[in-house]
Design an enzyme around this catalytic site. Structure first.
Site, PDB file in Angstrom:
ATOM      1  N   GLU A 149       0.807  -1.211   0.000  1.00  0.00           N
ATOM      2  CA  GLU A 149       0.000   0.000   0.000  1.00  0.00           C
ATOM      3  C   GLU A 149       0.846   1.269   0.000  1.00  0.00           C
ATOM      4  O   GLU A 149       0.507   2.259  -0.658  1.00  0.00           O
ATOM      5  CB  GLU A 149      -0.961  -0.013   1.201  1.00  0.00           C
ATOM      6  CG  GLU A 149      -2.069  -1.054   1.108  1.00  0.00           C
ATOM      7  CD  GLU A 149      -1.604  -2.465   1.473  1.00  0.00           C
ATOM      8  OE1 GLU A 149      -2.348  -3.426   1.197  1.00  0.00           O
ATOM      9  OE2 GLU A 149      -0.483  -2.597   2.022  1.00  0.00           O
TER      10      GLU A 149
ATOM     11  N   HIS B 263     -12.872  -5.905   6.973  1.00  0.00           N
ATOM     12  CA  HIS B 263     -13.654  -5.816   5.740  1.00  0.00           C
ATOM     13  C   HIS B 263     -14.895  -4.944   5.903  1.00  0.00           C
ATOM     14  O   HIS B 263     -15.642  -4.774   4.944  1.00  0.00           O
ATOM     15  CB  HIS B 263     -14.073  -7.204   5.243  1.00  0.00           C
ATOM     16  CG  HIS B 263     -12.935  -8.033   4.763  1.00  0.00           C
ATOM     17  ND1 HIS B 263     -12.134  -8.757   5.608  1.00  0.00           N
ATOM     18  CD2 HIS B 263     -12.435  -8.243   3.519  1.00  0.00           C
ATOM     19  CE1 HIS B 263     -11.197  -9.391   4.916  1.00  0.00           C
ATOM     20  NE2 HIS B 263     -11.352  -9.085   3.647  1.00  0.00           N
TER      21      HIS B 263
END
Length: 618
Positions: free
Chosen positions: A407, A478
């Site tokens: 990332e 999530h």
């Protein structure tokens, strides 16, 4: 390759090198005196002992073709690259005319952005990612040059250095990573950093990577290493690591006391290894200069420093009233639907369709637009939620491509690529889910700082997309939201649409705007019928009244907008209450006017948001 040595290098070149080394050392030794006189230079990291490699870096740098990312110890590097002493002092004492940032940035952070000597942060080696990103742009646009990034050997312990070198070797990018190895990370010795005596050897298994070792204390060895590195990187379009063995003669900085962790034997050794004295002795021993000639050069350097100091001291100080300038650049202003009124033309679209169609339309509108991330371009797949489906097929692998699962690399190379040309706009999927974005927060902070820190000289034109929020049964990692934490960091616009029209409109506005935008997508609404609408343009900083009322104001955004609209309808039917529902749409900038006007009308407020129990945006 041209080889430099004491016997064959022409006298004018040797004269220039000795002048630069003498002037640089004079500035290096004078810097602490400014602090003692309360004139500034509150942070100073002396470079003495790194003279050879820093002189060489500056000498091989070409401001017309290359990009240079110096770190806070690179004073001689930028002096050698052509920055005058006055400009270096202006940064040190934080004057309004400081080229780096107009006095906003910390001292010992030198830059000249018009020459592509880049403004970097204090978080050492984060700029390795920026160097990889700008090298990617250099390759795409066909510029024959290199990106040179520099830091100490201890910074190579950072994960983002590995991400940068891995990405540069995988993409075959012309980046020169210079490790200036003085044996210490402040007081932490090298043996506590890595098992290898030479940290560059940690990367010896990387394909498409050349490693060159040199004596960073020796001018000629350093010049030969940097010259070879640049020629090799350009000819082979691959990265190179230059490991330069240096010594740190002084403390790490003016806030460090090296006698607490170095003994007298070591201090005696590093002083005897002084590169400037060694170079001086060589020039005499080989008969290239006399003592009188070298004294003349040293006297000229002292005279020039005195003049530079006098000019810098007379420069104006920064105006405190400008502290809020350059936080966010002016955005693109939509030409239609300026207040975000509903468009009733065409057919209704879901969020997924609206975002996908807008991305494609903007890629056609601006050919200098790029997108990358995890899973965004693999055959028919377009990300976890198929947002980018069909884009690589239309726009090609050079503009639409997958990134490593790294990332920091995704965000950092976007920052770097934007440095090549302001016409570039980058869209990135910063992580597959917003919950996984935390490893990139360091680069998020870099992006939000740039415009302010550079005094308005640079801002990365980035739209950072993240699938966010719950209601999908995803559990931890999530179903989280992250805007509550990120709204505390100035320098980014943050938008969070809850209907397809705002999703498309805010995306278009972001992709046409100068600066950095965090674009949060409520993934539970991607295909929701209730979120489908006609699609207009939408400005930043304008809330929308989704349902007018007079009894209570509900302030909301994202997934909870629909919950609030359902509740408002239910209470109207059951109680006759008229609830006003305000959809913020943009968190930064916040439409305070719309909120205040509604509250004046209803006198009662309920804030509804999907976030943590404590310290959420609400």
């Amino acid at each position: 390759m041209k080889k430099y040595d004491i016997k064959t290098t022409d006298k004018e070149t040797l004269r220039k090198w000795f002048y630069l080394m003498t002037l640089g050392r004079a500035i290096d030794e004078k810097a602490p005196s400014y602090l003692l006189q309360s004139l500034g230079w509150s942070y100073h990291a002396p470079y003495a002992g790194h003279d050879g490699i820093q002189l060489a870096m500056g000498q091989v740098f070409d401001k017309d073709t290359d990009f240079l990312f110096p770190y806070y110890r690179d004073m001689l590097t930028v002096l050698s690259a052509g920055m005058p002493a006055e400009e270096i002092i202006l940064n040190g004492i934080s004057k309004a005319t400081d080229l780096t940032s107009g006095g906003r940035h910390m001292s010992n952070h030198f830059s000249k952005m018009e020459w592509h000597i880049e403004n970097v942060s204090s978080a050492t080696a984060t700029h390795d990612l920026h160097a990889a990103g700008v090298a990617r742009a250099m390759v795409y646009y066909g510029q024959k040059g290199v990106a040179i990034t520099s830091h100490g050997e201890s910074a190579a312990s950072e994960g983002y250095v590995y991400e940068a070198i891995n990405g540069a070797s995988n993409e075959r990018l012309p980046v020169i990573f210079v490790f200036q190895d003085n044996g210490y990370g402040i007081s932490v010795p090298k043996k506590d950093q890595t098992a290898n005596r030479k940290v560059a050897d940690n990367f010896s298994g990387f394909k498409n990577l050349r490693i060159i070792h040199c004596n960073g204390k020796d001018v000629f060895d350093s010049m030969n290493a940097m010259t070879e590195a640049k020629e090799y990187a350009i000819a082979n379009r691959t990265p190179v690591i230059v490991q330069a063995n240096c010594v740190r003669i002084g403390s790490h900085s003016n806030s460090d006391k090296h006698t607490l962790y170095r003994d007298e034997n070591e201090l005696t050794y590093v002083k005897s290894a002084d590169p400037l004295y060694k170079f001086h002795r060589m020039l005499i021993r080989y008969g290239r200069f006399t003592e009188e000639e070298l004294k003349e050069i040293a006297d000229l350097a002292a005279k020039d420093l005195k003049a530079a100091n006098r000019k810098a001291m007379a420069a104006p100080d920064p105006d405190p009233s400008t502290v809020k300038d350059y936080v966010l650049p002016e955005p693109y202003q939509p030409q239609k639907y300026k207040e975000g009124v509903q468009n009733e033309e065409g057919e209704k679209e879901t969020l997924v369709t609206a975002i996908n169609k807008t991305l494609k339309a903007e890629f056609r509108h601006n050919p200098d637009t790029f997108i990358w991330g995890q899973d965004v371009a693999n055959k028919e797949k377009g990300g976890v939620f198929n947002i980018t489906k069909g884009m690589q097929q239309e726009f090609g692998i050079e503009r639409v491509f997958n990134a490593p699962i790294a990332e920091d690399y995704i965000v950092g190379t976007a920052n770097g690529m934007c440095r090549f040309d302001p016409k570039i706009h980058v869209v990135i999927e910063g992580a597959e889910f917003a919950d996984y974005f935390w490893p990139a927060v360091e680069q998020y902070v870099e992006c939000t700082h740039e415009y302010w820190r550079s005094n308005g000289q640079f801002t990365p034109n980035i739209t950072l997309r993240l699938a966010s929020g719950g209601y999908i049964g995803g559990g931890l990692y999530h179903s989280q939201t992250i805007e509550g934490a990120l709204t505390s960091l100035p320098g980014a616009r943050i938008v969070y649409p809850s209907f397809a029209d705002d999703a498309a409109g805010l995306l278009r506005t972001s992709m046409r705007s100068k600066g950095f935008t965090l674009y949060l997508e409520p993934k539970a609404l991607y295909n929701a019928v209730e979120a489908s609408t006609f699609v207009p343009e939408v400005p930043f900083g304008k809330a929308r009244i989704r349902r007018p009322g007079k009894d209570l104001t509900i302030i909301t955004y994202g997934n909870t907008t629909h919950l609030c609209l359902n509740v408002a309808e239910l209470l109207y039917k059951e109680k006759g209450w008229e609830l006003e529902v305000i959809d913020l749409r943009t968190l930064i900038p916040l439409d305070k006017e719309a909120i205040f006007n509604s509250v004046k009308k209803t006198s009662k407020v309920l804030i509804v948001h999907e976030d943590k129990v404590f310290s959420g945006f609400g």
